[in-house]
Motif scaffolding. Structure first.
Motif, PDB file in Angstrom:
ATOM      1  N   LEU A  23       0.820  -1.208   0.000  1.00 60.98           N
ATOM      2  CA  LEU A  23       0.000   0.000   0.000  1.00 60.98           C
ATOM      3  C   LEU A  23       0.854   1.259   0.000  1.00 60.98           C
ATOM      4  CD1 LEU A  23      -2.808  -1.053   2.499  1.00 60.98           C
ATOM      5  CD2 LEU A  23      -2.976  -0.882   0.013  1.00 60.98           C
ATOM      6  N   ALA A  24       1.934   1.252   0.779  1.00 61.35           N
ATOM      7  CA  ALA A  24       2.815   2.428   0.824  1.00 61.35           C
ATOM      8  C   ALA A  24       3.424   2.711  -0.540  1.00 61.35           C
ATOM      9  CB  ALA A  24       3.907   2.225   1.860  1.00 61.35           C
ATOM     10  N   ALA A  25       3.648   1.671  -1.321  1.00 60.72           N
ATOM     11  CA  ALA A  25       4.236   1.851  -2.650  1.00 60.72           C
ATOM     12  C   ALA A  25       3.330   2.661  -3.570  1.00 60.72           C
ATOM     13  CB  ALA A  25       4.533   0.490  -3.268  1.00 60.72           C
ATOM     14  N   TYR A  26       2.034   2.686  -3.274  1.00 64.12           N
ATOM     15  CA  TYR A  26       1.080   3.433  -4.096  1.00 64.12           C
ATOM     16  C   TYR A  26       0.970   4.899  -3.699  1.00 64.12           C
ATOM     17  CZ  TYR A  26      -0.639  -0.707  -6.534  1.00 64.12           C
ATOM     18  OH  TYR A  26      -0.738  -1.822  -7.333  1.00 64.12           O
ATOM     19  N   SER A 139     -16.719  -9.789  11.332  1.00 63.99           N
ATOM     20  CA  SER A 139     -17.214  -9.159  10.111  1.00 63.99           C
ATOM     21  C   SER A 139     -16.184  -8.243   9.467  1.00 63.99           C
ATOM     22  CB  SER A 139     -18.486  -8.368  10.422  1.00 63.99           C
ATOM     23  OG  SER A 139     -19.476  -9.193  10.985  1.00 63.99           O
ATOM     24  N   LEU A 140     -15.265  -7.746  10.261  1.00 63.53           N
ATOM     25  CA  LEU A 140     -14.230  -6.857   9.729  1.00 63.53           C
ATOM     26  C   LEU A 140     -13.305  -7.566   8.754  1.00 63.53           C
ATOM     27  CD1 LEU A 140     -13.030  -4.010   9.850  1.00 63.53           C
ATOM     28  CD2 LEU A 140     -11.809  -4.678  11.920  1.00 63.53           C
ATOM     29  N   ASN A 141     -13.222  -8.901   8.881  1.00 65.79           N
ATOM     30  CA  ASN A 141     -12.392  -9.686   7.962  1.00 65.79           C
ATOM     31  C   ASN A 141     -10.957  -9.169   7.899  1.00 65.79           C
ATOM     32  OD1 ASN A 141     -14.381 -11.588   7.086  1.00 65.79           O
ATOM     33  ND2 ASN A 141     -15.262 -10.007   5.760  1.00 65.79           N
ATOM     34  N   VAL A 142     -10.385  -8.959   9.054  1.00 60.13           N
ATOM     35  CA  VAL A 142      -8.990  -8.502   9.114  1.00 60.13           C
ATOM     36  C   VAL A 142      -8.112  -9.521   8.388  1.00 60.13           C
ATOM     37  CG1 VAL A 142      -7.087  -7.912  10.632  1.00 60.13           C
ATOM     38  CG2 VAL A 142      -9.413  -7.344  11.295  1.00 60.13           C
ATOM     39  N   PRO A 143      -7.327  -9.109   7.394  1.00 65.27           N
ATOM     40  CA  PRO A 143      -6.596 -10.078   6.577  1.00 65.27           C
ATOM     41  C   PRO A 143      -5.385 -10.708   7.237  1.00 65.27           C
ATOM     42  CG  PRO A 143      -6.082  -7.852   5.868  1.00 65.27           C
ATOM     43  CD  PRO A 143      -7.167  -7.735   6.906  1.00 65.27           C
ATOM     44  N   PHE A 144      -5.034 -10.269   8.438  1.00 65.02           N
ATOM     45  CA  PHE A 144      -3.786 -10.724   9.039  1.00 65.02           C
ATOM     46  C   PHE A 144      -3.931 -11.989   9.863  1.00 65.02           C
ATOM     47  CE2 PHE A 144      -2.659  -6.824   7.416  1.00 65.02           C
ATOM     48  CZ  PHE A 144      -3.502  -5.837   7.906  1.00 65.02           C
ATOM     49  N   LEU A 145      -5.153 -12.544   9.870  1.00 62.70           N
ATOM     50  CA  LEU A 145      -5.365 -13.763  10.635  1.00 62.70           C
ATOM     51  C   LEU A 145      -4.834 -14.991   9.911  1.00 62.70           C
ATOM     52  CD1 LEU A 145      -8.941 -13.134  12.059  1.00 62.70           C
ATOM     53  CD2 LEU A 145      -6.714 -12.405  12.946  1.00 62.70           C
ATOM     54  N   GLY A 146      -4.561 -14.864   8.624  1.00 66.85           N
ATOM     55  CA  GLY A 146      -4.013 -15.978   7.849  1.00 66.85           C
ATOM     56  C   GLY A 146      -3.161 -15.478   6.707  1.00 66.85           C
ATOM     57  N   GLY A 147      -2.237 -16.309   6.251  1.00 71.68           N
ATOM     58  CA  GLY A 147      -1.359 -15.904   5.168  1.00 71.68           C
ATOM     59  C   GLY A 147      -2.096 -15.722   3.851  1.00 71.68           C
ATOM     60  N   GLN A 148      -3.011 -16.643   3.528  1.00 69.15           N
ATOM     61  CA  GLN A 148      -3.696 -16.567   2.242  1.00 69.15           C
ATOM     62  C   GLN A 148      -4.599 -15.341   2.110  1.00 69.15           C
ATOM     63  OE1 GLN A 148      -2.972 -18.329  -0.500  1.00 69.15           O
ATOM     64  NE2 GLN A 148      -1.329 -19.025   0.872  1.00 69.15           N
ATOM     65  N   PRO A 149      -5.364 -14.954   3.149  1.00 70.58           N
ATOM     66  CA  PRO A 149      -6.183 -13.751   3.007  1.00 70.58           C
ATOM     67  C   PRO A 149      -5.367 -12.499   2.690  1.00 70.58           C
ATOM     68  CG  PRO A 149      -6.949 -15.034   4.858  1.00 70.58           C
ATOM     69  CD  PRO A 149      -5.672 -15.671   4.400  1.00 70.58           C
ATOM     70  N   ILE A 154      -3.226  -8.476  -1.309  1.00 75.38           N
ATOM     71  CA  ILE A 154      -2.079  -7.898  -2.015  1.00 75.38           C
ATOM     72  C   ILE A 154      -2.224  -8.100  -3.522  1.00 75.38           C
ATOM     73  CG2 ILE A 154       0.391  -8.214  -2.448  1.00 75.38           C
ATOM     74  CD1 ILE A 154       0.702  -8.672   0.584  1.00 75.38           C
ATOM     75  N   THR A 155      -2.634  -9.300  -3.924  1.00 73.59           N
ATOM     76  CA  THR A 155      -2.825  -9.582  -5.349  1.00 73.59           C
ATOM     77  C   THR A 155      -3.905  -8.684  -5.931  1.00 73.59           C
ATOM     78  OG1 THR A 155      -2.112 -11.878  -5.112  1.00 73.59           O
ATOM     79  CG2 THR A 155      -3.478 -11.361  -7.018  1.00 73.59           C
ATOM     80  N   SER A 156      -4.996  -8.503  -5.187  1.00 71.49           N
ATOM     81  CA  SER A 156      -6.066  -7.627  -5.643  1.00 71.49           C
ATOM     82  C   SER A 156      -5.564  -6.196  -5.829  1.00 71.49           C
ATOM     83  CB  SER A 156      -7.217  -7.652  -4.640  1.00 71.49           C
ATOM     84  OG  SER A 156      -8.233  -6.748  -5.008  1.00 71.49           O
ATOM     85  N   ASP A 172       3.701 -13.541  -9.224  1.00 76.61           N
ATOM     86  CA  ASP A 172       3.990 -14.967  -9.092  1.00 76.61           C
ATOM     87  C   ASP A 172       3.712 -15.412  -7.646  1.00 76.61           C
ATOM     88  OD1 ASP A 172       5.531 -17.382  -8.497  1.00 76.61           O
ATOM     89  OD2 ASP A 172       6.434 -17.100 -10.462  1.00 76.61           O
ATOM     90  N   PRO A 173       2.938 -16.480  -7.447  1.00 74.91           N
ATOM     91  CA  PRO A 173       2.649 -16.953  -6.087  1.00 74.91           C
ATOM     92  C   PRO A 173       3.902 -17.261  -5.273  1.00 74.91           C
ATOM     93  CG  PRO A 173       1.168 -17.993  -7.652  1.00 74.91           C
ATOM     94  CD  PRO A 173       2.185 -17.256  -8.453  1.00 74.91           C
ATOM     95  N   GLN A 174       4.929 -17.775  -5.930  1.00 82.31           N
ATOM     96  CA  GLN A 174       6.172 -18.070  -5.205  1.00 82.31           C
ATOM     97  C   GLN A 174       6.842 -16.789  -4.718  1.00 82.31           C
ATOM     98  OE1 GLN A 174       8.521 -20.575  -7.820  1.00 82.31           O
ATOM     99  NE2 GLN A 174       7.605 -22.425  -6.947  1.00 82.31           N
ATOM    100  N   LEU A 175       6.720 -15.737  -5.513  1.00 85.01           N
ATOM    101  CA  LEU A 175       7.280 -14.445  -5.100  1.00 85.01           C
ATOM    102  C   LEU A 175       6.498 -13.894  -3.909  1.00 85.01           C
ATOM    103  CD1 LEU A 175       9.146 -12.025  -5.402  1.00 85.01           C
ATOM    104  CD2 LEU A 175       7.628 -11.174  -7.219  1.00 85.01           C
ATOM    105  N   LEU A 176       5.186 -14.044  -3.924  1.00 84.24           N
ATOM    106  CA  LEU A 176       4.381 -13.593  -2.788  1.00 84.24           C
ATOM    107  C   LEU A 176       4.750 -14.351  -1.520  1.00 84.24           C
ATOM    108  CD1 LEU A 176       0.840 -13.222  -4.392  1.00 84.24           C
ATOM    109  CD2 LEU A 176       2.367 -11.391  -3.647  1.00 84.24           C
ATOM    110  N   ASP A 177       4.976 -15.647  -1.650  1.00 82.60           N
ATOM    111  CA  ASP A 177       5.401 -16.439  -0.489  1.00 82.60           C
ATOM    112  C   ASP A 177       6.741 -15.936   0.042  1.00 82.60           C
ATOM    113  OD1 ASP A 177       3.138 -18.015  -0.637  1.00 82.60           O
ATOM    114  OD2 ASP A 177       4.123 -19.640  -1.735  1.00 82.60           O
ATOM    115  N   ARG A 178       7.606 -15.543  -0.869  1.00 81.16           N
ATOM    116  CA  ARG A 178       8.920 -15.013  -0.473  1.00 81.16           C
ATOM    117  C   ARG A 178       8.771 -13.692   0.274  1.00 81.16           C
ATOM    118  NH1 ARG A 178      12.773 -13.594  -5.354  1.00 81.16           N
ATOM    119  NH2 ARG A 178      13.821 -11.773  -4.506  1.00 81.16           N
ATOM    120  N   VAL A 179       7.876 -12.838  -0.201  1.00 76.94           N
ATOM    121  CA  VAL A 179       7.616 -11.568   0.474  1.00 76.94           C
ATOM    122  C   VAL A 179       7.142 -11.823   1.901  1.00 76.94           C
ATOM    123  CG1 VAL A 179       6.096  -9.551   0.518  1.00 76.94           C
ATOM    124  CG2 VAL A 179       7.122 -10.293  -1.644  1.00 76.94           C
ATOM    125  N   LEU A 180       6.201 -12.740   2.048  1.00 80.20           N
ATOM    126  CA  LEU A 180       5.654 -13.037   3.361  1.00 80.20           C
ATOM    127  C   LEU A 180       6.705 -13.652   4.281  1.00 80.20           C
ATOM    128  CD1 LEU A 180       2.848 -12.538   4.481  1.00 80.20           C
ATOM    129  CD2 LEU A 180       2.274 -14.919   3.973  1.00 80.20           C
TER     130      LEU A 180
END
Length: 216
Positions: A23-26, A139-149, A154-156, A172-180
């Protein structure tokens, strides 16, 4: 008091950090939706719903926030304002919870900043006051409760069209895994691999990610 099943702050840190970096990159406006100032981590969904973690020493923390559509807990002056029964979110809680979030409590009256949930972390376990109403956290669906959310969010972000900028290709999904895996110690090489070629601010992304480093 009720024990609740949430990840530890250390588990959430890479996820929060990764989203904050993207987000900061934007630019500054986007960066306001997820960031750390060192003592507090902030997240909001852009629609008035938010969650913050305020840190103390000894590994302790307080998580609080509000979902203006689904929080049915009316805390302090919110009960009178909305004409509802009050839910005391601090009932039976250790005094350090209120001390940690004193500025938030002040803003209930001064700014009408409502709070729907308050959870405390003692270094090993999350707990909350004993109440039955829906506090809005789920209901807030905070995305930090799991890696995939958070990777989905981020992909969106990276694939949407913003401010006339064409939608980007999915990373690339592998790149996202690397970021995480790297965050909050995101490296310049990985940030470049993820954000390079998208006309985004890589230096801002790195600064945002590294703000989630914690010494305690």
């Amino acid at each position: 008091m009720r024990e609740i099943d949430l990840p530890s702050p250390d588990t959430m840190a890479p996820r929060w950090s990764a989203l904050a970096a993207v987000l900061a990159a934007y630019g500054p406006r986007w960066a306001e939706s997820a960031y750390s100032d060192g003592s507090t981590w902030h997240y909001d969904d852009g629609g008035g719903n938010w969650a913050d973690i305020r840190f103390l020493g000894d590994g302790r923390a307080v998580l609080l926030g509000h979902d203006h559509e689904y929080s049915e807990t009316y805390f302090r002056s919110a009960a009178e304002y909305f004409g509802e029964s009050e839910t005391d979110l601090l009932s039976g809680c250790p005094p350090w919870w209120a001390e940690a979030i004193g500025d938030y409590l002040d803003r209930i009256d001064s700014e009408g900043t409502w709070i729907g949930f308050i959870y405390g972390y003692d270094g090993s376990t999350w707990t909350r006051a004993d109440y039955d109403g829906d506090d809005g956290f789920t209901s807030l669906n905070v995305p930090f409760l799991g890696g995939q959310p958070v990777l989905k969010q981020i992909t969106s972000q990276l694939t949407m069209s913003i401010g006339g900028r064409p939608a980007g290709a999915a990373p690339d999904p592998q790149l996202l895994d690397r970021v995480l895996a790297e965050c909050p110690e995101l490296s310049a090489d990985t940030a470049q691999a993820l954000l390079g070629g998208r006309d985004l601010d890589i230096d801002a992304a790195l600064r945002a990610a590294h703000q989630f480093r914690r010494s305690s």
